[in-house]
Motif scaffolding. Structure first.
Motif, mmCIF file in Angstrom:
data_model
loop_
_atom_site.group_PDB
_atom_site.id
_atom_site.type_symbol
_atom_site.label_atom_id
_atom_site.label_comp_id
_atom_site.label_asym_id
_atom_site.label_seq_id
_atom_site.Cartn_x
_atom_site.Cartn_y
_atom_site.Cartn_z
ATOM 1 N N GLU A 76 21.856 63.234 10.473
ATOM 2 C CA GLU A 76 21.870 62.597 11.787
ATOM 3 C C GLU A 76 22.462 61.195 11.817
ATOM 4 O OE1 GLU A 76 19.259 64.086 10.453
ATOM 5 O OE2 GLU A 76 18.740 65.734 11.819
ATOM 6 N N PHE A 80 23.423 58.445 15.116
ATOM 7 C CA PHE A 80 22.903 57.110 15.416
ATOM 8 C C PHE A 80 24.038 56.097 15.526
ATOM 9 C CE2 PHE A 80 19.031 59.040 13.548
ATOM 10 C CZ PHE A 80 18.209 58.862 14.646
ATOM 11 N N ARG A 83 25.413 56.646 18.973
ATOM 12 C CA ARG A 83 24.485 56.106 19.973
ATOM 13 C C ARG A 83 24.549 54.572 19.998
ATOM 14 N NH1 ARG A 83 24.854 60.683 21.532
ATOM 15 N NH2 ARG A 83 23.324 62.321 21.117
ATOM 16 N N SER A 87 25.566 52.288 23.132
ATOM 17 C CA SER A 87 24.565 51.345 23.637
ATOM 18 C C SER A 87 25.095 49.928 23.785
ATOM 19 C CB SER A 87 23.338 51.340 22.715
ATOM 20 O OG SER A 87 22.731 52.615 22.658
ATOM 21 N N GLU A 104 27.868 66.828 17.953
ATOM 22 C CA GLU A 104 26.532 66.691 17.381
ATOM 23 C C GLU A 104 26.205 67.806 16.399
ATOM 24 O OE1 GLU A 104 23.453 65.880 20.166
ATOM 25 O OE2 GLU A 104 24.660 64.465 21.329
ATOM 26 N N LEU A 161 15.476 53.079 24.975
ATOM 27 C CA LEU A 161 16.488 52.817 23.956
ATOM 28 C C LEU A 161 15.848 52.723 22.577
ATOM 29 C CD1 LEU A 161 19.543 52.286 23.807
ATOM 30 C CD2 LEU A 161 19.058 49.849 24.035
ATOM 31 N N ASP A 163 13.159 54.140 21.568
ATOM 32 C CA ASP A 163 12.717 55.455 21.114
ATOM 33 C C ASP A 163 13.839 56.215 20.422
ATOM 34 O OD1 ASP A 163 10.201 54.993 22.053
ATOM 35 O OD2 ASP A 163 10.397 56.218 23.860
ATOM 36 N N ILE A 164 15.068 56.063 20.915
ATOM 37 C CA ILE A 164 16.208 56.736 20.277
ATOM 38 C C ILE A 164 16.355 56.276 18.841
ATOM 39 C CG2 ILE A 164 18.717 56.953 20.284
ATOM 40 C CD1 ILE A 164 18.590 56.698 23.357
ATOM 41 N N ARG A 167 13.932 56.873 15.610
ATOM 42 C CA ARG A 167 14.056 58.097 14.817
ATOM 43 C C ARG A 167 15.070 57.961 13.682
ATOM 44 N NH1 ARG A 167 13.501 60.043 20.178
ATOM 45 N NH2 ARG A 167 15.742 60.378 20.460
ATOM 46 N N ASN A 168 15.683 56.795 13.557
ATOM 47 C CA ASN A 168 16.647 56.578 12.470
ATOM 48 C C ASN A 168 15.889 56.238 11.178
ATOM 49 O OD1 ASN A 168 19.034 56.270 11.113
ATOM 50 N ND2 ASN A 168 19.679 54.413 12.179
#
Length: 405
Positions: A76, A80, A83, A87, A104, A161, A163-164, A167-168
């Motif tokens: 993933e 990130f 993203r 952002s 993805e 933002l 929350d995204i 997960r990294n």
């Protein structure tokens, strides 16, 4: 969405040919294109695909660390990075590459190819970097930090933002281990240094309980202070330059954290370059001072000229902000910037130590020439890193920071 498979030069060309917008950027037919792998980072594969009309940079995650296939890694990370680009792009504009495409399923991003640019680290080592690049980095951090902060966004947007990027986990774990922990452990097999010359200073550092307590405070700051969205790995190897055009790349370590983290990481790399190449000393001091002043200006300019505010600072009135420095708002701004500098100093110290004896070291030291000079540069970096970590809470200004390096 595509089923995951590691791409080769040939299969990547076939993939791009099936996506009309990307095909048009390259021009001609697939038979006219060339793809070459240019991977030089630790984690991912990177290809440059060129055609009659233009070129593309294509980056794909592997299910392991590229330089160590035995080290499994979630795929993933390119998501990130994409993203992160999405952002901050509105805030930083052309200071990052343009993102053209995200798949993805393949964990593939296709972006602008900076074919006229050079990696800043290499340009510094060669002495060819243009003066003033520090201002561009300061602007970048200031604009990105403001735009993703509680001061710019309502808390609902910040939470969404955050929350995204919460997960990294895999790449944040790398930071926690390699930057914040490993160098201070005697039994960590990922550490390495020049022996026997560096054995004693490393042993002293790893036995220094006062230092470890100060590192713990920085661990807490990194993991618990969510001021803004960080790049997370901002160093001279993640910056591309061409004249006055400075671009920040490789945002896959993006995470919410203290703003001083990005600033400290980058400044530490300038200090280490000067230790390896003492003739760069005044140049790097100038760039550090310029970076800090540009960061302050960019952040404060956004703060003063933005019509909407987040929930932090929502009580401020613009006419009150513009008054003389005795206003309460000026005092609060000064407090905030002092805290950013405290964090900057401490994280700079961590970066200097980990780049000297940790897993991922820097090429700058090789520019020191002979072995004694390389040892001296590394010893200075360890001593300065320790000093910055221990004294971070008393370093309020860039002048004080420069006194300590």
């Amino acid at each position: 969405m595509s089923a995951y498979r590691p791409l080769t030069a040939a299969s990547l060309i076939d993939y791009l040919a099936s996506h009309i917008p990307l095909k048009e950027r390259l021009g001609g037919n697939a038979a006219d294109w060339t793809a070459r792998e240019v991977s030089d980072g630790n984690l991912n594969t990177v290809f440059i695909v060129s055609g009659p009309a233009g070129s593309l940079c294509c980056k794909q995650s592997l299910p392991y660390v590229r330089v160590d296939p035995t080290w499994a890694m979630p795929l993933e990370r390119t998501l990130f990075e994409a993203r992160w680009m999405q952002s901050v792009s509105a805030a930083v504009g052309h200071q990052i590459p343009a993102l053209y495409h995200l798949d993805e399923g393949l964990f593939l991003i296709v972006m602008e190819n900076l074919d006229t640019h050079h990696v800043l680290r290499g340009a510094l080592i060669q002495g060819t970097a243009p003066a003033g690049f520090g201002a561009r980095i300061g602007e970048f951090v200031g604009h990105a930090a403001w735009a993703t902060s509680w001061r710019a966004l309502p808390f609902e947007d910040v939470h969404a933002l955050r929350d995204i990027f919460s997960r990294n986990l895999a790449l944040t774990r790398i930071t926690v281990d390699l930057v914040l922990t490993d160098p201070y452990r005697r039994d960590c097999q990922r550490n390495r240094w020049i022996s026997p010359e560096m054995d004693d200073p490393v042993a002293e550092l790893q036995d220094d309980i006062a230092l470890h307590a100060a590192v713990e405070r920085l661990q807490e700051r990194f993991l618990s202070v969510d001021q803004a969205l960080l790049h997370g790995d901002l160093h001279t190897g993640s910056v591309m330059i061409s004249g006055d055009d400075v671009r920040v790349i490789d945002g896959e370590f993006a995470v919410f954290g203290p703003i001083g983290f990005d600033l400290g990481m980058f400044i530490a790399n300038l200090v280490m370059n000067a230790y390896a190449q003492p003739d760069h000393d005044e140049w790097m001091r100038d760039e550090i001072a310029l970076l800090w002043s540009s960061f302050q200006h960019a952040y404060q300019e956004r703060e003063e000229n933005t019509d909407t505010r987040g929930d932090v600072g929502s009580l401020r009135a613009k006419k009150a902000e513009g008054r003389a420095g005795s206003s309460p708002w000026a005092a609060e701004r000064s407090r905030f910037m002092h805290q950013v500098m405290h964090d900057l100093a401490g994280f700079a110290g961590l970066e200097m130590i980990r780049r000297t004896i940790g897993f991922a070291q820097i090429a700058d030291y090789d520019a020191a020439g002979d072995r004694p000079s390389q040892i001296e540069a590394r010893r200075r970096a360890l001593a300065t890193g320790r000093r910055l970590i221990l004294k971070a809470g008393r370093i309020d200004t860039v002048a004080s920071l420069l006194d300590h390096v």
